[in-house]
Design a protein around this motif. Structure first.
Motif, short mmCIF file in Angstrom:
data_model
loop_
_atom_site.label_atom_id
_atom_site.label_comp_id
_atom_site.label_asym_id
_atom_site.label_seq_id
_atom_site.Cartn_x
_atom_site.Cartn_y
_atom_site.Cartn_z
N VAL A 107 -1.50 19.46 66.14
CA VAL A 107 -0.32 18.67 66.50
C VAL A 107 -0.34 18.36 67.99
O VAL A 107 -0.01 17.23 68.41
N GLY A 108 -0.72 19.34 68.82
CA GLY A 108 -0.83 19.10 70.26
C GLY A 108 -1.83 18.00 70.57
O GLY A 108 -1.58 17.12 71.40
N GLN A 109 -2.96 18.01 69.90
CA GLN A 109 -3.97 16.96 70.08
C GLN A 109 -3.42 15.61 69.64
O GLN A 109 -3.67 14.59 70.29
N TYR A 110 -2.67 15.62 68.55
CA TYR A 110 -2.08 14.37 68.03
C TYR A 110 -1.07 13.80 69.03
O TYR A 110 -1.05 12.58 69.27
N LEU A 111 -0.23 14.67 69.61
CA LEU A 111 0.77 14.21 70.56
C LEU A 111 0.11 13.65 71.82
O LEU A 111 0.58 12.67 72.40
N PHE A 112 -0.99 14.27 72.27
CA PHE A 112 -1.70 13.74 73.43
C PHE A 112 -2.40 12.43 73.08
O PHE A 112 -2.58 11.56 73.92
N LEU A 113 -2.82 12.30 71.82
CA LEU A 113 -3.41 11.04 71.38
C LEU A 113 -2.39 9.91 71.47
O LEU A 113 -2.70 8.80 71.89
N LYS A 114 -1.14 10.22 71.09
CA LYS A 114 -0.09 9.21 71.05
C LYS A 114 0.60 9.01 72.40
O LYS A 114 0.95 7.88 72.77
N HIS A 115 0.82 10.09 73.13
CA HIS A 115 1.64 10.02 74.34
C HIS A 115 0.96 10.58 75.58
O HIS A 115 1.62 10.73 76.62
N GLY A 116 -0.31 10.89 75.49
CA GLY A 116 -1.01 11.50 76.62
C GLY A 116 -0.99 10.66 77.88
O GLY A 116 -0.88 11.20 78.99
N GLY A 117 -1.06 9.34 77.74
CA GLY A 117 -1.05 8.47 78.90
C GLY A 117 0.22 8.61 79.71
O GLY A 117 0.19 8.68 80.95
N PHE A 132 -0.95 20.95 86.09
CA PHE A 132 -1.49 21.37 84.80
C PHE A 132 -1.66 20.25 83.77
O PHE A 132 -2.21 20.50 82.70
N ALA A 133 -1.20 19.03 84.06
CA ALA A 133 -1.31 17.95 83.08
C ALA A 133 -2.76 17.66 82.71
O ALA A 133 -3.09 17.44 81.54
N ALA A 134 -3.65 17.68 83.70
CA ALA A 134 -5.05 17.36 83.43
C ALA A 134 -5.70 18.44 82.56
O ALA A 134 -6.46 18.13 81.63
N VAL A 135 -5.40 19.71 82.85
CA VAL A 135 -5.95 20.81 82.06
C VAL A 135 -5.45 20.71 80.61
O VAL A 135 -6.22 20.88 79.66
N LEU A 136 -4.15 20.42 80.46
CA LEU A 136 -3.59 20.27 79.12
C LEU A 136 -4.20 19.08 78.39
O LEU A 136 -4.47 19.14 77.19
N ALA A 137 -4.43 17.99 79.12
CA ALA A 137 -5.05 16.81 78.50
C ALA A 137 -6.45 17.13 77.99
O ALA A 137 -6.85 16.72 76.90
N ASN A 143 -8.49 11.34 74.90
CA ASN A 143 -9.61 10.42 75.12
C ASN A 143 -9.87 10.27 76.62
O ASN A 143 -8.96 9.88 77.37
N TRP A 144 -11.10 10.56 77.08
CA TRP A 144 -11.35 10.59 78.53
C TRP A 144 -11.18 9.24 79.22
O TRP A 144 -10.58 9.19 80.29
#
Length: 218
Positions: A107-117, A132-137, A143-144
């Motif tokens: 779910v965390g990966q999914y949320l970063f996929l949708k809202h990571g930007g 810590f945003a970069a480490v969490l990303a 996606n790099w």
């Protein structure tokens, strides 16, 4: 002998002396270290460098902004790499001890996929997320190329806003920078609280969406 206190270490005179002695290297290294996840006063040093440039003209404002932005971008990318390698392995191995099972990690990966930007861009303006945003990303396998784009945009906007503000408005920017950072932090905390409530009520639905969107990720 009296020990040094943090306010003394971060005083304008102390930071101006550091910048006068070591130049933009201080700004670059502090901002880069903070962006990697090391608790450092990146915003304070950026403001101090811009104030020094405006007061003494010993530094060029364009150079101050460019160096701060470069430190933010490079540090964030190192932080992303740390999260993507070490962070992901640690979460996978030990996440269950803090109730982060495989479903919640996905779910965390999914949320970063949708809202990571949005998290990466606006996180640049929030003290905790800036570190810590970069480490969490990285840990959530954002996606790099997208991370790099939003990271660069956030770093450049942050460096330009606070650099120009301190240069053109002098010491008055300090009265704004603190409350502005606090306001962003409060907004982030409210958003996290709202997200937590939403997650608690829609966890299973989000997990199903995550598994459908990321079938090949562990």
């Amino acid at each position: 002998m009296r020990s040094c206190q943090m306010p003394e270490l971060l005083s304008s005179a102390f930071l101006h002396n550091l910048i006068h002695t070591y130049g933009l290297w201080v700004l670059f290294l502090v901002v880069m270290a903070e962006s990697m996840g090391v608790p450092m006063p990146g915003e304070t040093v950026l403001v101090s460098a811009a104030l020094y440039a405006g007061a003494t003209h010993g530094l060029n404002l364009v150079h101050v902004i460019a160096v701060a932005a470069a430190g933010a971008i490079i540090g964030d990318n190192i932080g992303y790499l740390i999260g993507h390698t070490i962070g992901l392995k640690l979460l996978t191995k030990y996440g269950r001890y803090i109730r982060l099972d495989e479903g919640r990690l996905k779910v965390g990966q999914y949320l970063f996929l949708k809202h990571g930007g949005k998290i990466v861009f606006f996180g640049r303006f929030v003290a905790f997320l800036r570190a810590f945003a970069a480490v969490l990303a990285g840990a959530n396998r954002m996606n790099w190329p997208h991370f790099l784009l939003m990271n660069a945009a956030g770093g450049i906007c942050w460096a330009t806003l606070f650099g120009c503000g301190a240069y053109f408005f002098g010491e008055r920017i300090k009265a704004v920078a603190g409350p502005l950072s606090l306001a962003f932090l409060l907004i982030a905390l409210v958003a996290v609280a709202a997200g937590f409530v939403f997650f608690r009520h829609h966890e299973k639905e989000l997990e199903l969406r995550a598994r459908a969107a990321l079938p090949d990720r562990p």
